[in-house]
Each structure stands twice: as C-alpha cells, then as structure tokens.
Design an enzyme around this catalytic site. Structure first.
Site, mmCIF file in Angstrom:
data_model
loop_
_atom_site.group_PDB
_atom_site.id
_atom_site.type_symbol
_atom_site.label_atom_id
_atom_site.label_comp_id
_atom_site.label_asym_id
_atom_site.label_seq_id
_atom_site.Cartn_x
_atom_site.Cartn_y
_atom_site.Cartn_z
ATOM 1 N N GLU A 1 -1.559 -4.874 1.872
ATOM 2 C CA GLU A 1 -1.241 -4.519 3.265
ATOM 3 C C GLU A 1 -0.059 -5.382 3.661
ATOM 4 O OE1 GLU A 1 -2.681 -2.168 4.839
ATOM 5 O OE2 GLU A 1 -4.723 -1.955 4.094
ATOM 6 N N CYS B 1 0.539 -6.434 12.636
ATOM 7 C CA CYS B 1 1.223 -5.677 11.587
ATOM 8 C C CYS B 1 1.570 -4.283 12.085
ATOM 9 C CB CYS B 1 0.354 -5.623 10.342
ATOM 10 S SG CYS B 1 -1.333 -5.174 10.670
HETATM 11 P P1 NAD Z 1 3.004 -14.339 4.243
HETATM 12 O O1 NAD Z 1 3.241 -13.295 3.240
HETATM 13 O O2 NAD Z 1 3.991 -15.425 4.378
HETATM 14 O O3 NAD Z 1 1.606 -15.056 3.970
HETATM 15 C C1 NAD Z 1 0.422 -14.324 3.824
HETATM 16 C C2 NAD Z 1 -0.519 -15.093 2.919
HETATM 17 O O4 NAD Z 1 0.045 -15.148 1.616
HETATM 18 C C3 NAD Z 1 -0.772 -16.531 3.330
HETATM 19 O O5 NAD Z 1 -2.125 -16.841 3.115
HETATM 20 C C4 NAD Z 1 0.107 -17.310 2.372
HETATM 21 O O6 NAD Z 1 -0.363 -18.607 2.127
HETATM 22 C C5 NAD Z 1 -0.003 -16.467 1.123
HETATM 23 N N1 NAD Z 1 1.077 -16.649 0.163
HETATM 24 C C6 NAD Z 1 2.341 -17.104 0.386
HETATM 25 N N2 NAD Z 1 3.033 -17.159 -0.775
HETATM 26 C C7 NAD Z 1 2.194 -16.711 -1.748
HETATM 27 C C8 NAD Z 1 2.326 -16.512 -3.150
HETATM 28 N N3 NAD Z 1 3.472 -16.787 -3.791
HETATM 29 N N4 NAD Z 1 1.282 -16.019 -3.831
HETATM 30 C C9 NAD Z 1 0.135 -15.717 -3.211
HETATM 31 N N5 NAD Z 1 -0.064 -15.901 -1.887
HETATM 32 C C10 NAD Z 1 0.955 -16.389 -1.165
HETATM 33 O O7 NAD Z 1 2.793 -13.569 5.608
HETATM 34 P P2 NAD Z 1 2.460 -14.175 7.045
HETATM 35 O O8 NAD Z 1 3.725 -14.764 7.556
HETATM 36 O O9 NAD Z 1 1.233 -15.017 6.985
HETATM 37 O O10 NAD Z 1 2.079 -12.844 7.860
HETATM 38 C C11 NAD Z 1 3.043 -12.052 8.481
HETATM 39 C C12 NAD Z 1 3.332 -10.812 7.685
HETATM 40 O O11 NAD Z 1 2.136 -10.153 7.320
HETATM 41 C C13 NAD Z 1 4.111 -9.788 8.475
HETATM 42 O O12 NAD Z 1 5.125 -9.224 7.668
HETATM 43 C C14 NAD Z 1 3.106 -8.718 8.827
HETATM 44 O O13 NAD Z 1 3.633 -7.445 9.047
HETATM 45 C C15 NAD Z 1 2.206 -8.764 7.639
HETATM 46 N N6 NAD Z 1 0.889 -8.243 7.990
HETATM 47 C C16 NAD Z 1 0.508 -7.031 7.490
HETATM 48 C C17 NAD Z 1 -0.726 -6.501 7.840
HETATM 49 C C18 NAD Z 1 -1.174 -5.176 7.321
HETATM 50 O O14 NAD Z 1 -2.321 -4.840 7.483
HETATM 51 N N7 NAD Z 1 -0.332 -4.412 6.654
HETATM 52 C C19 NAD Z 1 -1.572 -7.222 8.685
HETATM 53 C C20 NAD Z 1 -1.139 -8.452 9.186
HETATM 54 C C21 NAD Z 1 0.091 -8.956 8.820
#
Ligand code: NAD
Length: 470
Positions: free
Chosen positions: A244, A278
């Site tokens: 997602e 999101c």
């Molecule tokens: P992010 O991708 O920076 O982080 C999300 C998670 O991934 C965190 O727990 C982070 O620690 C982890 N992460 C970071 N690097 C990683 C790696 N290399 N390997 C594995 N895990 C890793 O996103 P964010 O800033 O926390 O959230 C915002 C983004 O999420 C926005 O783009 C938003 O649109 C999206 N989002 C999507 C949905 C959906 O349902 N599609 C819902 C909420 C947020």
C-alpha cells in the site's frame, strides 16, 4: 483496562538503546521508545515461529473468539490508547482522529474475525473435483507508517492472525509508542509469541525483515520509493507482498454540483488527519462554471475548523507529525506561490511557534503542473485546479504514476458513474472521498501498490491458496 500512565509505563524500555519522543503539537517530551536492531528482530521471528504451530492448530472458531477478546481489550483501554496516539502522532482526540482511529482498530479486528472463508469447491461435475483451501503463510512481517499508526497496523495484524499466521510488526520510527501500546493491549489476551513488535530504523530492521527467508509475507504500507526497495528485497525468497504505497488522489467536480452542499465533504476528503492520509483528496479539479463558488464555500467551511493541540477537546485538526513532513508541505506551498498561484486560505505558518503546525491552506488558480499538484503533499494544503474540458480534467487526473483513490462530484449519478469508470485508481468515490469499510477491498492502482486489504480478498491475501484435486 489501562490508564494512560500504566500503558506508558508498560511500554517504556528499561534497558537498551532508546530515543526520546516529543509531542508534535507542543514539543513536550512524552516518553522514551526502544530502538531495536537485527538481533531483536531475529529473536521476535523465533518467538513467532515457535508460536505459529499451536496458533494454526486451533480450531477456526477459537482463533476468531480470541480476536474478539483482543478487540474487547482495545475497547477497554480505548481512552488510554487514544491519548497516547494523540500525544505521539499529534492528531486530536476528537473528529475523525485519535478516538476514531482506536474505534477503527476495534472494527477492523472484529470484521476479519467474523468473515467466513470456507473451503471453496471449484469444480464438481461428476468427472472432475477440485477444492480450494487457504493455508497460513507462516510468519507475516508487517511494516506500518506514522500517519494512522494503530489503524494501519491493525489492518495488517488482524487478517494475518485470523488466517493462522503469526506476526512480527515494525512500526514507523516516529510512532513506535502507539504500536507498542496497541500490541501490549492485544497481548493481554493473545497467546504468547503470536503477535510481536520490533522497533528500529526502517533501513536496518525493516530491511532485515523484508529480506528474511523466515518471513512468509510482507504487508507494507508506506512510500513508493521504499516499496520499490521491498520488491527488490523480496526477490531473493520470492516473499509474497501486499504494498500500500503513496498516492496523489484527484477529485473532479462536474459543473452540475451544488457548491454549498459539497463543501464539507470536499474539506474532509482533503484534510482528514490534517491531510496526512494516503487516500486523501490531494488535487481538486473544478469546472470553470462552479469554480469560484466551490472555492468560496470550501474556504468558508475550512476557516472555521479548529486546529491545535490534540488533547484540547475542541480541536479536530492537528500538527504535522514530524518536522520533515512540515518541510515538505512548506516547500510545496512555496512552489505554488513562486508559480503565481493564489493562496485563498492559509499558507502562512508561524515558523517560531512550538509544534509542527501548518495552517489549513487552499491554493487556487494554480498551474496543473506545479509541484504542489504533481507531488504528494501529505499535509493540509489543497491545490484547486480550474478546468473547462472534462476530457482534459480526466487526462490530468490520470497522468501521474500513482493511483490510490479518486473521486467524482456531481448531482447526476449516471454522469458521475461514467466519469468514475475512466479514473485510474484502486477506488473511486462518488460525492465523497476516502471513506473505508472493512468489507470493501482497498489498495492501489499503478505505482500506488498491489494487493488488496479488507474483506474476503484481504483474508485471501494473507493465505496460501492450496488446491486439492481428484
Ligand atoms: P516510509 O516509506 O518512509 O516508511 C514506512 C515504513 O517503512 C516505516 O515503518 C519505515 O521505518 C519503514 N522503512 C523505511 N525504509 C525501509 C526499508 N529500506 N525497508 C523496509 N522498511 C523500511 O513512509 P512514511 O513516511 O512513514 O509514510 C508516508 C507514506 O506512506 C506516504 O507516501 C503515504 O501516501 C503512504 N501511505 C500509504 C497508505 C496506503 O494505504 N496506500 C497508507 C498510509 C500511508
């Protein structure tokens, strides 16, 4: 039932590396969170593997009953959970915010528990017989973001447990306490080792989780760039993925709307959780015939919606959860100003005030290719783009690489359905934006990800299909 103090005490680390956690509304120190590493992750996977056999072996009814008891536990501690969520994430208690999110956790635990997924007979014609079983995948690795930290974690946890998997979840760095608290409450009733949480850096613990050969499935919600890295990491073990990812949802307002009647829906479509959602409305295309009236009613509604400290019961909008996100919103609004757009509301943050407050901002007469339109702002700044030709509006709405949600606003349902059919997105809402239901599959088109959560499809997504034939 936990109080805020007892809950915080239960999850406060007594040893190991920690980080201080500050309220994004006030800058006040609220607690310390553990910062764990790969050894902690391996130990958590050990516990999850050890618990999985007995969990899977339980009769389905028993697992379902245990999930209902977990929902009861969340309900019993809901005020403490909401307060912690509000202090750490920043979202207010009221409105579609902290209490709403904790309530969502209860619903999204009960509904998967109650959703039947019986063995399906695929062919039975006298000559051929085949049936489909849905087996557990083993240990599910879940990675959640900071915007709806409890709710999105539950979307990953509850269906996985329901299908007989055990879970290791890694929360976002800046909202670890919220997920630790949720898991602690659920673990009051779940069997030992079934649900495990490991905090730590995404590029360390998250990366190790997504490349572990001991993980049967990754449920990831976060940004598109990190999602692409997870696809690469999963290749080694052919790990199943539900992704997602980011979105930049478009809404198209047709010329036949009643501007006063849709103002409230447009507002919450864009500004729920102060825009940190999101599937929020992030680009609004409005027909020239109604453009001025729609903007006028939207601004009139928006300027009266109170923003402030989460624990103040009057507020329904809060701060950005972290300074990095504040800076993204600030940069994109600046890009809009530099591009000659009009700031119809807001756009003037107090940089010296405590907290990460960015005022509710509505930007009009903006170039459709300004950065505020093309990039995901993930905050309280909505660009409103004027159009005259519907085909052009649909083309602009569909031109980005992402496609999570979208919406069409019209008084004519038939017309709205025609336009909805042309939108490239996982969901298109009519006369609203962003409403979710635990039985309705949710997920992204294009680079907003793949796989679906919720409903029967969501259960199937955390299971291995197994045909028995003959
Ligand atoms: P992010 O991708 O920076 O982080 C999300 C998670 O991934 C965190 O727990 C982070 O620690 C982890 N992460 C970071 N690097 C990683 C790696 N290399 N390997 C594995 N895990 C890793 O996103 P964010 O800033 O926390 O959230 C915002 C983004 O999420 C926005 O783009 C938003 O649109 C999206 N989002 C999507 C949905 C959906 O349902 N599609 C819902 C909420 C947020």
């Amino acid at each position: 039932m936990e109080t805020y103090a007892s809950l915080l005490a239960a999850i406060t680390p007594t040893s190991g590396e920690t980080r201080e956690v500050f309220d994004p509304a006030t800058g006040e120190l609220i607690g310390t969170a553990p910062v764990q590493g790969v050894a902690d992750l391996e130990a958590a996977i050990d516990r999850a593997e050890a618990a999985q056999g007995a969990w899977t072996a339980l009769p389905d009814d028993e697992r379902r009953a245990i999930l209902h008891r977990a929902a009861d536990a969340i309900e019993a501690s809901s005020e403490a959970l909401a307060e912690l969520l509000s202090r750490e994430q920043g979202k207010p208690l009221n409105g579609p915010n902290a209490r709403f999110e904790v309530g969502g956790c209860v619903a999204w635990t009960r509904v998967p528990a109650d959703t039947p997924l019986p063995v399906e007979v695929l062919v039975d014609d006298g000559e051929n017989y085949a049936e489909m079983h849905y087996r557990p995948l083993g240990v599910v690795g879940a990675i959640s973001p900071w915007n709806w930290p409890m709710m999105i974690s539950i979307w990953q946890i509850a269906p996985s447990l329901r299908m007989g998997n055990t879970v290791v979840i890694k929360p976002a760095e800046t909202t670890s306490l919220s997920v630790l608290a949720l898991v602690a409450v659920m673990n009051q009733v779940l069997p030992e080792g079934v649900l495990n949480v490991v905090t730590g850096a995404g590029r360390v613990v998250g990366a190790a989780l997504t490349s572990s050969p001991r993980i049967g499935k990754i449920m990831f919600t976060g940004s598109t760039p990190v999602g692409k890295g997870i696809i690469e990491a999963s290749a080694q073990n052919v790990t199943r993925l539900t992704l997602e990812l980011g979105g930049n949802d478009a809404g198209i307002v047709l010329p036949d709307v009643d501007p006063a009647a849709i103002a409230e829906g447009l507002f919450w479509g864009g500004f729920i959780n102060t825009g940190q959602t999101c599937a929020a409305l992030k680009r609004l295309y409005v027909h020239d015939d109604v453009y001025d009236a729609v903007v006028e009613h939207l601004v009139a509604f928006a300027k009266n919606v109170p923003m402030g400290v989460g624990l103040d019961e009057n507020n329904v909008l809060g701060p950005l959860q972290n300074r990095a996100q504040f800076d993204v919103v600030d940069r994109l609004v600046q890009a809009a100003k530099d591009g000659g757009a009009t700031i119809a509301l807001g756009g003037d943050p107090d940089y010296d005030a405590p907290g990460n407050f960015y005022p509710t901002t509505i930007v009009t007469d903006i170039d459709p290719h300004n950065d505020l339109v093309l990039e995901e702002q993930f905050g309280p700044a909505l660009p409103v783009i004027r159009y005259t030709d519907l085909d052009e509006a649909v083309r602009l709405a569909n031109e980005l690489e992402v496609g999570l949600g979208s919406s069409v606003w019209s008084s004519d349902r038939t017309r709205a359905l025609e336009v909805a059919a042309r939108m490239q997105a996982g969901t298109t809402w009519i006369n609203s934006h962003g409403g979710l239901h635990p039985m309705v599959p949710f997920g992204g088109a294009k680079q907003s990800g793949y796989g679906r959560e919720f409903g029967v499809e969501g259960l199937k997504a955390v299971a291995e299909p197994h045909v028995i034939s003959g």
